[in-house]
Design a protein around this motif. Structure first.
Motif, PDB file in Angstrom:
ATOM      1  N   ARG A  80      36.301  39.200  51.650  1.00  9.35           N
ATOM      2  CA  ARG A  80      35.759  38.286  52.651  1.00  9.35           C
ATOM      3  C   ARG A  80      36.188  36.850  52.368  1.00  9.35           C
ATOM      4  O   ARG A  80      36.533  36.090  53.289  1.00  9.35           O
ATOM      5  CB  ARG A  80      34.240  38.392  52.675  1.00  9.35           C
ATOM      6  N   LYS A  81      36.186  36.466  51.100  1.00 12.20           N
ATOM      7  CA  LYS A  81      36.649  35.126  50.736  1.00 12.20           C
ATOM      8  C   LYS A  81      38.116  34.942  51.130  1.00 12.20           C
ATOM      9  O   LYS A  81      38.507  33.896  51.641  1.00 12.20           O
ATOM     10  CB  LYS A  81      36.464  34.888  49.233  1.00 12.20           C
ATOM     11  N   ALA A  82      38.934  35.971  50.860  1.00  9.56           N
ATOM     12  CA  ALA A  82      40.352  35.892  51.209  1.00  9.56           C
ATOM     13  C   ALA A  82      40.545  35.744  52.716  1.00  9.56           C
ATOM     14  O   ALA A  82      41.378  34.952  53.172  1.00  9.56           O
ATOM     15  CB  ALA A  82      41.084  37.132  50.695  1.00  9.56           C
ATOM     16  N   ARG A  83      39.774  36.492  53.500  1.00 13.38           N
ATOM     17  CA  ARG A  83      39.890  36.413  54.955  1.00 13.38           C
ATOM     18  C   ARG A  83      39.482  35.043  55.480  1.00 13.38           C
ATOM     19  O   ARG A  83      40.012  34.577  56.488  1.00 13.38           O
ATOM     20  CB  ARG A  83      39.007  37.489  55.616  1.00 13.38           C
ATOM     21  N   LYS A  84      38.560  34.394  54.781  1.00 12.34           N
ATOM     22  CA  LYS A  84      38.064  33.097  55.246  1.00 12.34           C
ATOM     23  C   LYS A  84      38.899  31.926  54.733  1.00 12.34           C
ATOM     24  O   LYS A  84      38.525  30.772  54.936  1.00 12.34           O
ATOM     25  CB  LYS A  84      36.606  32.925  54.827  1.00 12.34           C
ATOM     26  N   GLY A  85      40.014  32.220  54.051  1.00 10.86           N
ATOM     27  CA  GLY A  85      40.943  31.154  53.688  1.00 10.86           C
ATOM     28  C   GLY A  85      41.088  30.844  52.219  1.00 10.86           C
ATOM     29  O   GLY A  85      41.936  30.014  51.843  1.00 10.86           O
ATOM     30  N   THR A  86      40.305  31.484  51.358  1.00 10.98           N
ATOM     31  CA  THR A  86      40.496  31.281  49.919  1.00 10.98           C
ATOM     32  C   THR A  86      41.822  31.901  49.490  1.00 10.98           C
ATOM     33  O   THR A  86      42.143  33.020  49.878  1.00 10.98           O
ATOM     34  CB  THR A  86      39.350  31.924  49.119  1.00 10.98           C
ATOM     35  N   ASN A  87      42.582  31.166  48.700  1.00 13.40           N
ATOM     36  CA  ASN A  87      43.847  31.665  48.181  1.00 13.40           C
ATOM     37  C   ASN A  87      43.558  32.572  46.987  1.00 13.40           C
ATOM     38  O   ASN A  87      43.294  32.097  45.886  1.00 13.40           O
ATOM     39  CB  ASN A  87      44.738  30.486  47.762  1.00 13.40           C
ATOM     40  N   VAL A  88      43.577  33.895  47.204  1.00 18.09           N
ATOM     41  CA  VAL A  88      43.214  34.858  46.162  1.00 18.09           C
ATOM     42  C   VAL A  88      44.480  35.420  45.522  1.00 18.09           C
ATOM     43  O   VAL A  88      45.343  35.979  46.209  1.00 18.09           O
ATOM     44  CB  VAL A  88      42.359  36.010  46.723  1.00 18.09           C
ATOM     45  N   ILE A  89      44.581  35.258  44.207  1.00 15.95           N
ATOM     46  CA  ILE A  89      45.744  35.728  43.453  1.00 15.95           C
ATOM     47  C   ILE A  89      45.270  36.713  42.395  1.00 15.95           C
ATOM     48  O   ILE A  89      44.398  36.401  41.572  1.00 15.95           O
ATOM     49  CB  ILE A  89      46.490  34.552  42.798  1.00 15.95           C
ATOM     50  N   PHE A  90      45.841  37.904  42.428  1.00 18.21           N
ATOM     51  CA  PHE A  90      45.457  38.986  41.519  1.00 18.21           C
ATOM     52  C   PHE A  90      46.575  39.215  40.512  1.00 18.21           C
ATOM     53  O   PHE A  90      47.705  39.504  40.878  1.00 18.21           O
ATOM     54  CB  PHE A  90      45.181  40.240  42.345  1.00 18.21           C
ATOM     55  N   ILE A  91      46.253  39.051  39.219  1.00 20.65           N
ATOM     56  CA  ILE A  91      47.197  39.296  38.137  1.00 20.65           C
ATOM     57  C   ILE A  91      46.686  40.506  37.357  1.00 20.65           C
ATOM     58  O   ILE A  91      45.705  40.398  36.617  1.00 20.65           O
ATOM     59  CB  ILE A  91      47.324  38.064  37.222  1.00 20.65           C
TER      60      ILE A  91
END
Length: 305
Positions: A80-91
């Motif tokens: 939900r955070k990613a959809r709302k514009g947070t730049n989510v980076i998964f390592i």
């Protein structure tokens, strides 16, 4: 560190950061403190959200399936955070290494990278990696790492029962597993070697510092001019590394600063004292602090009286 206790449902705005770094959540295990993490995600917001490895515990899920609703809620909250514009980076880390073949791909609004160079608001550059590639046990003796993971799971289970007893007597959370880990000399030496190795990597890559996870030990410290940052975990310390909008980095403990951190500081202070009398008094006070079972039994006796 002060924990936000406002209820998001009451309309209170979340604390805003430029970046948040979390790792070692271990979704899919009984030791995962998903409820605390969900509370943290609800009450914070950021431009960037870095998932620095071991988010999902593939090792454990291959042996037995464990996925309660709280773990699903954490995943949904991140999406939900990613959809709302947070730049989510998964390592990905070693426990969710099954995602590593998909690095440089995007899954919806989530980017997957093997590593990432992040520039803070004040212009410093940090290499962001999980860190398992610098753990010789994981790299060269995976069977031993899996065996150690099993022992660690047992310690976490004992830790849960231990804290259940503490709660019954009115005491707060205290990580027995973390305390035991940091009292074992070899474990302490391993952490020191790990931190130095990663600081050397950052220096060779000509960046200002490194941000990692893997060893479940939150830390920010300068190592020969290189800033080493570890965001901790969500099975013991319930901690995150945050970047403020001025570039300042800080560790947030979502259940209060763990006791073992204070204990380590007190032991260093005691060792540095020149007066044997003062050192003795501090040692006795320290013994009382690090023996919570004794305090629990004493409390029970006093209440019965």
């Amino acid at each position: 560190m002060e924990k936000v206790t406002a209820d998001m449902d009451a309309g209170v705005k979340p604390r805003k950061f430029k970046s948040i770094f979390i790792s070692d959540i271990h979704l899919g295990t009984a030791g995962c403190k998903a409820d605390f993490l969900l509370d943290f995600l609800k009450q914070t917001d950021s431009e960037n959200l870095f998932l620095v490895g071991d988010i999902i515990d593939g090792w454990r899920l291959r042996r037995s399936w464990y996925w309660p609703q709280a773990h699903n809620d954490v995943v949904q909250k991140v999406l939900r955070k990613a959809r709302k514009g947070t730049n989510v980076i998964f390592i990905p880390g070693n426990h969710d290494a099954f995602i590593r073949p998909y690095v440089e791909h995007d899954f919806g609004d989530i980017q997957v990278h093997d590593e990432y160079v992040h520039e803070t608001a004040d212009g410093r550059k940090f290499l962001v990696i999980h860190g398992d590639e610098f753990d010789v046990v994981v790299k060269y003796a995976r069977w031993l790492a899996v065996l150690g993971d099993g022992a660690y799971s047992v310690a976490l289970k004992v830790n849960d029962y231990f804290n259940w007893v503490r709660t019954k007597f009115g005491y707060g959370y205290w990580s027995l597993s973390a305390y035991l880990k940091f009292k074992v000399k070899n474990a302490v030496q391993f952490i020191a070697d790990f931190e130095t190795a990663l600081a050397d990597v950052a220096k060779k890559r000509k960046v200002d510092g490194i941000i990692c996870g893997h060893i479940h030990h939150p830390e920010i410290r300068d190592i020969d001019g290189t800033l080493y940052c570890n965001d901790g975990d969500w099975v013991e310390s319930c901690s995150a590394l945050v970047e403020h909008h001025d570039g300042r980095l800080e560790i947030i403990y979502w259940m209060g600063q763990p006791s073992y951190a204070a204990i380590a500081t007190e032991e260093e202070t005691c060792d540095s004292l020149s007066s044997p009398t003062r050192g003795s008094r501090k040692s006795m006070a320290l013994l009382e602090r690090i023996n919570p079972l004794k305090r629990i039994l004493n409390a029970k006796v006093s209440r019965s009286n």
